[in-house]
Each structure stands twice: as C-alpha cells, then as structure tokens.
Design a protein around this motif. Sequence first.
Motif, PDB file in Angstrom:
ATOM      1  N   UNK A 278      -3.935  12.808 -10.183  1.00 56.67           N
ATOM      2  CA  UNK A 278      -2.778  12.850 -10.065  1.00 56.67           C
ATOM      3  C   UNK A 278      -1.577  13.186  -9.267  1.00 56.67           C
ATOM      4  N   UNK A 279      -1.979  14.462  -8.714  1.00 51.64           N
ATOM      5  CA  UNK A 279      -1.617  15.435  -7.606  1.00 51.64           C
ATOM      6  C   UNK A 279      -2.115  15.431  -6.461  1.00 51.64           C
TER       7      UNK A 279
ATOM      8  N   UNK B 220      -5.066   0.137 -15.557  1.00 49.24           N
ATOM      9  CA  UNK B 220      -5.504   0.031 -17.145  1.00 49.24           C
ATOM     10  C   UNK B 220      -6.782   0.246 -16.777  1.00 49.24           C
ATOM     11  N   UNK B 221      -7.922  -0.507 -16.541  1.00 52.51           N
ATOM     12  CA  UNK B 221      -9.273  -0.381 -16.808  1.00 52.51           C
ATOM     13  C   UNK B 221      -9.797   0.456 -16.526  1.00 52.51           C
ATOM     14  N   UNK B 222      -9.362   0.735 -15.226  1.00 51.23           N
ATOM     15  CA  UNK B 222     -10.876   1.794 -14.347  1.00 51.23           C
ATOM     16  C   UNK B 222     -10.354   3.406 -14.855  1.00 51.23           C
ATOM     17  N   UNK B 223      -9.585   3.775 -15.119  1.00 56.31           N
ATOM     18  CA  UNK B 223      -8.725   5.351 -14.374  1.00 56.31           C
ATOM     19  C   UNK B 223      -8.336   5.562 -13.129  1.00 56.31           C
ATOM     20  N   UNK B 224      -7.525   4.897 -12.316  1.00 57.79           N
ATOM     21  CA  UNK B 224      -7.137   5.022 -11.119  1.00 57.79           C
ATOM     22  C   UNK B 224      -6.015   5.388 -11.322  1.00 57.79           C
ATOM     23  N   UNK B 225      -5.868   6.576 -11.060  1.00 56.00           N
ATOM     24  CA  UNK B 225      -4.319   7.925 -11.160  1.00 56.00           C
ATOM     25  C   UNK B 225      -3.335   6.651  -9.779  1.00 56.00           C
ATOM     26  N   UNK B 226      -4.165   6.728  -8.147  1.00 56.74           N
ATOM     27  CA  UNK B 226      -3.494   6.313  -7.227  1.00 56.74           C
ATOM     28  C   UNK B 226      -3.879   4.449  -6.971  1.00 56.74           C
ATOM     29  N   UNK B 227      -3.103   3.866  -6.631  1.00 50.50           N
ATOM     30  CA  UNK B 227      -3.889   2.708  -6.221  1.00 50.50           C
ATOM     31  C   UNK B 227      -3.460   2.463  -4.429  1.00 50.50           C
ATOM     32  N   UNK B 228      -5.075   3.349  -4.332  1.00 54.61           N
ATOM     33  CA  UNK B 228      -5.163   3.311  -2.865  1.00 54.61           C
ATOM     34  C   UNK B 228      -3.875   4.447  -2.230  1.00 54.61           C
ATOM     35  N   UNK B 229      -4.360   4.427  -0.886  1.00 57.15           N
ATOM     36  CA  UNK B 229      -2.920   4.882   0.029  1.00 57.15           C
ATOM     37  C   UNK B 229      -2.858   4.313   1.200  1.00 57.15           C
TER      38      UNK B 229
ATOM     39  N   UNK C 217      -8.643  10.986 -21.244  1.00 60.48           N
ATOM     40  CA  UNK C 217      -9.194   9.121 -21.198  1.00 60.48           C
ATOM     41  C   UNK C 217      -9.648   8.964 -20.189  1.00 60.48           C
ATOM     42  N   UNK C 218      -9.576   9.797 -18.714  1.00 58.94           N
ATOM     43  CA  UNK C 218     -10.652   9.238 -17.561  1.00 58.94           C
ATOM     44  C   UNK C 218     -11.628  10.068 -18.166  1.00 58.94           C
ATOM     45  N   UNK C 219     -11.953  10.914 -18.144  1.00 59.20           N
ATOM     46  CA  UNK C 219     -12.860  11.486 -18.481  1.00 59.20           C
ATOM     47  C   UNK C 219     -13.874  10.584 -19.544  1.00 59.20           C
TER      48      UNK C 219
ATOM     49  N   UNK D 150      -9.415   3.507  -0.918  1.00 60.18           N
ATOM     50  CA  UNK D 150      -8.481   1.808  -1.292  1.00 60.18           C
ATOM     51  C   UNK D 150      -7.515   2.305   0.517  1.00 60.18           C
ATOM     52  N   UNK D 151      -7.377   1.330   0.857  1.00 54.33           N
ATOM     53  CA  UNK D 151      -6.157   1.435   1.627  1.00 54.33           C
ATOM     54  C   UNK D 151      -4.967   1.331   0.384  1.00 54.33           C
TER      55      UNK D 151
END
Length: 329
Positions: free
Chosen positions: A235-236, A269-278, A118-120, A259-260
């Motif tokens: 993902x990892x 949900x819309x842009x394939x981000x697996x992590x919401x920043x760090x 889906x991300x690809x 991103x922080x």
Amino acid sequence: MRIEPTLRALADPTRLRIMRLLSAMELAVGELAQVLGQSQPRVSRHIRILCDAALAERRKEGSWVFLRSAIGAQHAPPLAAAAARLLDVAEQGDAAFAARCDEDRRHLAAIRAARQTSAEAYFARHAAEWDTLRGLHSPDGPVEAALTGALGKGTLGALLDVGTGTGRMAELFAAQASRVTAFDKSPEMLRIARARLQNLPAESVDLVQGDFAALPFAADSFDTLLFHQVLHYAQEPEAVLAEAARVTRPGGIVAVVDFAAHDREDLRSQHAHARLGFSDEQMLALLSQAGFAPAAPVALPGKPLTVKIWTARRQPIAPTRSPRKALSA
C-alpha cells in the motif's frame, strides 16, 4: 505557487482534512472518499481545487487516481513550506481539528487493515499454486537469468529475500550468499518455502515471518535485498523501501523485480495487487528517496506485461560533524 489560490483552497474543512491525510502518505481517491464519508465525485472536486492551487499532485494508475501532497519542508518554494508548517501548527493548536484528523487516520487504518486481511486470505488460498500463478504473468526463466546477471557472479553476502513466497529466489541465490533469510508474512507461504529449502545447510538459512513495512531486523544487517514480484502488494511502497534501506549495509544492493506500469485492473480486483506496476520515473524516485543510488533498469518485454529489474546501491551515510569541528575546519 501563489498566496490567493493557496488560501482559497485551504478555506474548507474537507480540504484541510485531505491535506493532513496526505501529509504522511500517498492515497487513492477512493480511500479518501471512504475516510471522508463523501461521494467520489465530490472528493474529486476538492482534489481538483487542491491540485490547481499546487497543494497536491495527482498520479493515474489504471482506473485509480492517487494523490500526494505537493508541499513540505523538502519543497523549494517558501510558500509551500510555509503552508505545510501552517497545517502542522493548526493540528497542534486546534483541539477540535486535531481530534478530527486523528479520527480520519483511525478510519483510514481500518480501511487498509480490511484490505490487508483480504490480501492475506488470497495468499493463503493460493500458496500451493503460487509459482504457477506467477508464471502466468511472465516466464520465470528469462527473468531469473536477467536478475542473476544484474546481481553479478560475486558473493551476495547476507541475503534477505523479502516476500519469499515459495522460496524460489532464496533457493536460486543461496550458493552465492553467506546466509539467506527468507521472509514472508504468510505462514502458508513459509511452510512451502521451508519444504523447498530443506536441503540447504540449516546454519545458512533462516525463515522469518513478519511485515515488510516493519522488518524485524537490526539496521545494517544485510548486503543484498530482493523484492521479487512483491512490491506491487505494498500500500505504501515508499515505507517498504525505507525499511529496506534501514536494514541494508552501506554499499549493499537492493534488487526490485516487478511489472512495468500497466492497466490490468483484474490484477488488482482478483489478485490483490495494490499497485499496477511501476514506471521507471516512479521507481527511481522511490529508491533515491529511500537512500539508494539506482542503476539503469533492465526491461524484459512480454505479453501482455513487461517485467522490469531495478537495482540500486545503499549510499553511505555521511558522518555527522560536531559544531566545534565544523567551526575549526
């Protein structure tokens, strides 16, 4: 950590399966629910028991909760190491349990493969407008200036731009590098990057397709690695940074622009981000575990998102001493 809560927490087949899944990676609660074929509230109850027994740890990210193992050889309490060994031995010695664990891992791999597909597809759809999309989240100018300052004015040596996208970072730093490798998984992105970089000397630029979790390069190949707005797709991320450390020469530098920590669920949900920043704590731990020595991060506050730049140097690997030399020392 106490023995009675530990044994009570492990006295359930589902919780044993959860601990084996967590032995190799951090997982979202939703992923565990899919793998186990159970409702999320039921899985959350199992997680609460494991966390109360100090066998697992939670980490909240936006509306998602991630879970990781809190036991293993690297953990100080002897009981934690013993519990980890018990689970290892149980999978080796119990054929039925081993088969169930293998099935769980296959199911998890299928779930993650579907998410990756889906991300690809997302990257393929948006490749042509990628720079514009990225600019919606944070202005490029200040970020690029801060990154240039963080890397310094000296030579960058052999440079690997991981997740090069449209090739902007490769273009920006080509003059400081002895050679640039622009690396991306998306053929559509690489086609755009190739057009962008076509005016650079052909002998100084490589474009390579592949997965950032399995870099197709020999160990100690690069002096500088860049992850510009890339790691939040992992993902990892710990596995990606471990690969980065493998291909970075001792003393080389890695720069992560991302991103922080934030709560913009629409990016997931819309842009394939697996992590919401760090968070700084999370990123510095990831870099240290991979074998890098982190420097102080740089923050570029924005609305609604803050961009951070984390840099770190690859620590030299201490030479292994032979037993005879060690005894005679």
